[in-house]
Write a protein that holds these residues in place. Structure first.
Motif, short mmCIF file in Angstrom:
data_model
loop_
_atom_site.label_atom_id
_atom_site.label_comp_id
_atom_site.label_asym_id
_atom_site.label_seq_id
_atom_site.Cartn_x
_atom_site.Cartn_y
_atom_site.Cartn_z
N TRP A 206 -9.55 5.03 22.31
CA TRP A 206 -8.86 4.05 21.47
C TRP A 206 -7.44 4.43 21.13
CZ3 TRP A 206 -13.65 5.31 18.26
CH2 TRP A 206 -13.58 6.60 17.72
N LYS A 207 -6.75 3.43 20.61
CA LYS A 207 -5.45 3.63 19.98
C LYS A 207 -5.40 2.71 18.77
CE LYS A 207 -1.74 4.31 22.44
NZ LYS A 207 -1.30 5.65 22.05
N PHE A 208 -4.91 3.24 17.65
CA PHE A 208 -4.78 2.47 16.42
C PHE A 208 -3.28 2.34 16.11
CE2 PHE A 208 -8.58 5.26 16.01
CZ PHE A 208 -9.55 4.28 16.16
N THR A 209 -2.80 1.13 16.01
CA THR A 209 -1.39 0.90 15.74
C THR A 209 -1.25 0.33 14.34
OG1 THR A 209 -1.09 0.38 18.09
CG2 THR A 209 0.72 -0.19 16.58
N ILE A 210 -0.58 1.08 13.47
CA ILE A 210 -0.40 0.65 12.08
C ILE A 210 1.00 0.07 11.94
CG2 ILE A 210 -0.38 1.39 9.67
CD1 ILE A 210 -2.34 3.60 10.46
N VAL A 211 1.07 -1.21 11.61
CA VAL A 211 2.34 -1.93 11.58
C VAL A 211 2.73 -2.25 10.15
CG1 VAL A 211 3.59 -3.97 12.40
CG2 VAL A 211 1.78 -2.96 13.82
N SER A 212 3.88 -1.74 9.73
CA SER A 212 4.43 -2.09 8.42
C SER A 212 5.78 -2.80 8.56
CB SER A 212 4.60 -0.84 7.55
OG SER A 212 5.47 0.09 8.16
N ASP A 213 6.42 -2.64 9.71
CA ASP A 213 7.70 -3.28 9.96
C ASP A 213 7.53 -4.80 9.88
OD1 ASP A 213 9.60 -4.63 12.11
OD2 ASP A 213 10.59 -2.79 11.43
N GLU A 214 8.29 -5.43 9.01
CA GLU A 214 8.09 -6.87 8.76
C GLU A 214 8.39 -7.72 10.00
OE1 GLU A 214 6.75 -8.58 6.23
OE2 GLU A 214 6.22 -6.64 5.40
N ALA A 215 9.41 -7.35 10.76
CA ALA A 215 9.76 -8.15 11.95
C ALA A 215 8.65 -8.08 12.99
CB ALA A 215 11.09 -7.66 12.53
N ILE B 293 0.85 -1.18 0.00
CA ILE B 293 0.00 0.00 0.00
C ILE B 293 0.90 1.24 0.00
CG2 ILE B 293 -1.81 1.24 1.26
CD1 ILE B 293 -2.50 -1.49 2.57
N THR B 294 0.55 2.22 -0.81
CA THR B 294 1.36 3.42 -0.91
C THR B 294 1.23 4.28 0.35
OG1 THR B 294 -0.43 4.65 -1.97
CG2 THR B 294 1.14 3.51 -3.43
N ALA B 295 2.25 5.09 0.60
CA ALA B 295 2.27 5.94 1.79
C ALA B 295 1.11 6.91 1.82
CB ALA B 295 3.59 6.69 1.86
N ASP B 296 0.72 7.44 0.66
CA ASP B 296 -0.38 8.41 0.64
C ASP B 296 -1.69 7.76 1.04
OD1 ASP B 296 -0.24 7.20 -2.09
OD2 ASP B 296 -2.03 8.43 -2.40
N LYS B 297 -1.92 6.51 0.66
CA LYS B 297 -3.15 5.83 1.07
C LYS B 297 -3.13 5.53 2.57
CE LYS B 297 -4.74 3.90 -3.29
NZ LYS B 297 -5.20 2.69 -4.01
N ILE B 298 -1.98 5.19 3.11
CA ILE B 298 -1.88 4.97 4.55
C ILE B 298 -2.18 6.26 5.29
CG2 ILE B 298 -0.29 4.45 6.46
CD1 ILE B 298 -1.27 1.97 4.93
N GLU B 299 -1.71 7.38 4.79
CA GLU B 299 -2.00 8.67 5.43
C GLU B 299 -3.50 8.97 5.39
OE1 GLU B 299 0.04 10.58 7.27
OE2 GLU B 299 1.41 8.90 6.97
#
Length: 199
Positions: free
Chosen positions: A46-55, A22-28
């Motif tokens: 709430w808290k929303f945690t967006i994880v892209s780090d593969e590890a 997913i492109t950075a602009d769509k994540i934003e």
């Protein structure tokens, strides 16, 4: 595509293309949509945690039961957590909400048992989840909501003090051979007359 068409075409993705991100602009855009989610009295517990780090994603996948392959192959994982400290929540609303909203909470929610208060807080998170799944579809992004996670392990991995993970959403783009997509497997829902009452 109008909203009805999105509802007809959106589905729970079972298999992702691991090579498409997913492109950075769509994540934003998704971040801003999450920020604008509705909640009772604008409580936002709430808290929303967006994880892209593969590890990190793989660590979370390893404590997600049969959902591990989806998480590993998806572009991102979004973790939806509810505030788990009533004291912290009350500090937050006193600092950010108008007096009328705080009084509503103090009058109608606070007198309830702790378990009921926390259930009310968690219900607000699910409002954001419904909006988020539709928003992702509107951006052409596939998704998989998952309660099949080890919530306490998620909390530990993500170091979520005062927040309890409830549900995770894998985000990405379907593998074209995903057998669950509507073009290969028709969506099934109960008939309108079984679920909707008009008076």
């Amino acid at each position: 595509m109008n909203f009805l068409e999105l509802a007809q075409s959106r589905y729970t993705t079972k298999k992702y293309n691991p090579n498409e991100r997913i492109t950075a602009d769509k994540i934003e855009q998704l971040k801003e949509i999450l920020r604008l989610s509705p909640s009772s009295i604008n409580s936002q517990p709430w808290k929303f945690t967006i994880v892209s780090d593969e590890a990190v994603k793989r660590s979370l996948g390893s404590v997600s039961y049969f959902n591990e392959p989806k998480i590993n192959d998806a572009s991102h994982l979004v973790v939806f957590s509810a505030i788990d400290s009533i004291a912290v929540f009350e500090e937050q609303i006193k600092a950010h909400l108008p007096e009328g909203a705080v009084q509503y909470y103090m009058t109608f929610i606070k007198p309830k048992p702790e378990a009921e208060i926390k259930a009310w807080l968690q219900h607000q998170v699910y409002l954001s989840l419904g909006m988020f799944l539709s928003a992702a579809a509107s951006l052409g992004i596939d998704s998989t909501p998952m309660e099949g996670i080890q919530a306490d392990k998620y909390r530990e991995i993500l170091q979520l003090d005062n927040y309890q993970p409830l549900v995770a959403v894998a985000l990405g783009y379907r593998d074209q051979e995903d057998a669950n997509q509507p073009s290969l497997k028709a969506k099934t829902r109960l008939a309108t007359e079984q679920t909707i009452q008009s008076i």
